[in-house]
Enzyme design. Structure first.
Site, PDB file in Angstrom:
ATOM      1  N   CYS A 118       0.922  -1.422  -0.053  1.00 41.71           N
ATOM      2  CA  CYS A 118      -0.043   0.194  -0.021  1.00 41.71           C
ATOM      3  C   CYS A 118       1.015   1.197  -0.023  1.00 41.71           C
ATOM      4  CB  CYS A 118      -0.990  -0.184   1.266  1.00 41.71           C
ATOM      5  SG  CYS A 118      -2.200   1.630   1.306  1.00 41.71           S
ATOM      6  N   CYS A 177      -0.540   4.199   2.175  1.00 40.06           N
ATOM      7  CA  CYS A 177      -0.323   3.910   3.518  1.00 40.06           C
ATOM      8  C   CYS A 177       1.184   4.206   3.999  1.00 40.06           C
ATOM      9  CB  CYS A 177      -0.660   2.505   4.011  1.00 40.06           C
ATOM     10  SG  CYS A 177      -2.250   1.775   3.359  1.00 40.06           S
ATOM     11  N   ASP A 178       2.119   3.792   3.265  1.00 37.88           N
ATOM     12  CA  ASP A 178       3.398   3.481   3.656  1.00 37.88           C
ATOM     13  C   ASP A 178       4.418   4.710   2.691  1.00 37.88           C
ATOM     14  OD1 ASP A 178       2.632   1.869   5.300  1.00 37.88           O
ATOM     15  OD2 ASP A 178       3.135   0.252   4.241  1.00 37.88           O
TER      16      ASP A 178
END
Length: 315
Positions: free
Chosen positions: A135, A138-139
């Site tokens: 992701c 997300c990261d």
């Protein structure tokens, strides 16, 4: 065990827990089947920096543990078993787990999530959360100033690659074919981005590193030749699989198995609602999953109120 409940929730990720919180607050006495691996995708996520209410990063498992404790504080019964069978042909809906526990629900919320597709090699699993991610949204923030690799050739891969250029100095897209499957507009965005380059006819054969990712070993699928490529991040963008197989096709879904809803979490079966990544093909974020979990619980509450008010009076 056989229970009769106004609301049964299947799933214990951000969507399922939020639905349980709202259903409990509405005095619907929900029952939650959490599955064997409680907590969903966040259980394999390290620092979470984009969930509201946490000034400092929170580990994914800690965030899920907090949600579970909140649900339990509200008196929700959680059954840590996997639902294997449902009958949605009539109300109350029938739910059964692999362990043989049974429940009947006047309203059902499906929040079983989706799992990212991985390469399936041991070294990849060892370095999840230590440079290996599925992701970028997300990261990506954690890869500022690093060179990263994205695996995939579809729209998701192109979207992830473009997003990562906000942080990474260089993004290499590794694809096992010599052309992309992505839509032309997504291909063009990636191809004209000066930070993105492509490695064709190749697959990741090994993920390198001990405590953290240091690189990948690539194998040319045509020649069999391997080469090591240093990188600070590896992002899998080869798709997701929604956890909806147990439904047996009883809810209208797309070709990939994602449950179709009407924008209000309502499914093709009256009284059944879907929330989180099992119905979300676009955002796949903890906060959006929580939002749809809230929506599903509120819609279930309204559904039950409407049907109770339409019940004929008994003598």
């Amino acid at each position: 065990m056989e229970e009769n409940r106004k609301v049964v929730i299947i799933g214990s990720g951000s969507a399922g827990y939020t639905a349980a919180i709202y259903a409990a607050r509405a005095n619907l006495d929900p029952l939650l089947f959490g599955g064997i691996a409680m907590g969903g995708q966040l259980m394999i996520t390290s620092d979470v920096e984009n969930f509201p209410g946490f000034p400092e990063p929170v580990m994914g498992p800690e965030l899920m543990e907090r949600m579970q404790k909140q649900v339990e504080r509200l008196g929700v019964k959680i059954v840590q078993e996997l639902v294997s069978k449902v009958d949605l042909s009539k109300r109350p809906f029938y739910v059964e787990t692999t362990e043989g526990k049974k429940a009947y629900a006047e309203a059902l919320i499906v929040a079983t999530g989706a799992t990212a597709k991985w390469l399936g090699i041991p070294s990849e699993k060892k370095l999840m959360g230590k440079g290996v991610s599925a992701c970028a949204t997300c990261d990506g923030f954690f890869f500022k100033g690093k060179e990263v690799v994205v695996v995939g050739g579809g729209d998701t891969a192109m979207e992830e690659a473009n997003f990562l250029t906000k942080f990474a100095t260089k993004v290499r897209v590794v694809h096992r074919r010599d052309s992309l499957r992505a839509s032309k507009i997504m291909q063009d965005r990636a191809k004209y981005n000066p930070k993105i380059s492509f490695i064709w006819d190749s697959a990741v054969d090994e993920v390198l590193g001990t405590e953290k990712l240091t690189g990948v070993r690539l194998k040319n699928v045509k020649t069999g030749k391997t080469e090591d490529l240093a990188c600070g991040g590896l992002f899998m963008a080869i798709g997701h699989t929604p956890a909806t197989q147990f439904l047996g096709g009883q809810l209208k879904s797309d070709a990939s198995g994602y449950i179709e809803t009407d924008g209000r979490t309502r499914t093709s079966v009256d009284g059944v609602f879907a929330a989180g990544d099992c119905m979300d093909t676009r955002y796949r974020q903890a906060v959006t999953a929580a939002g749809t979990g809230c929506m599903a619980a509120l819609e279930a509450e309204r559904f039950l109120a409407e049907h109770e008010s339409h019940q004929p009076a008994t003598a």
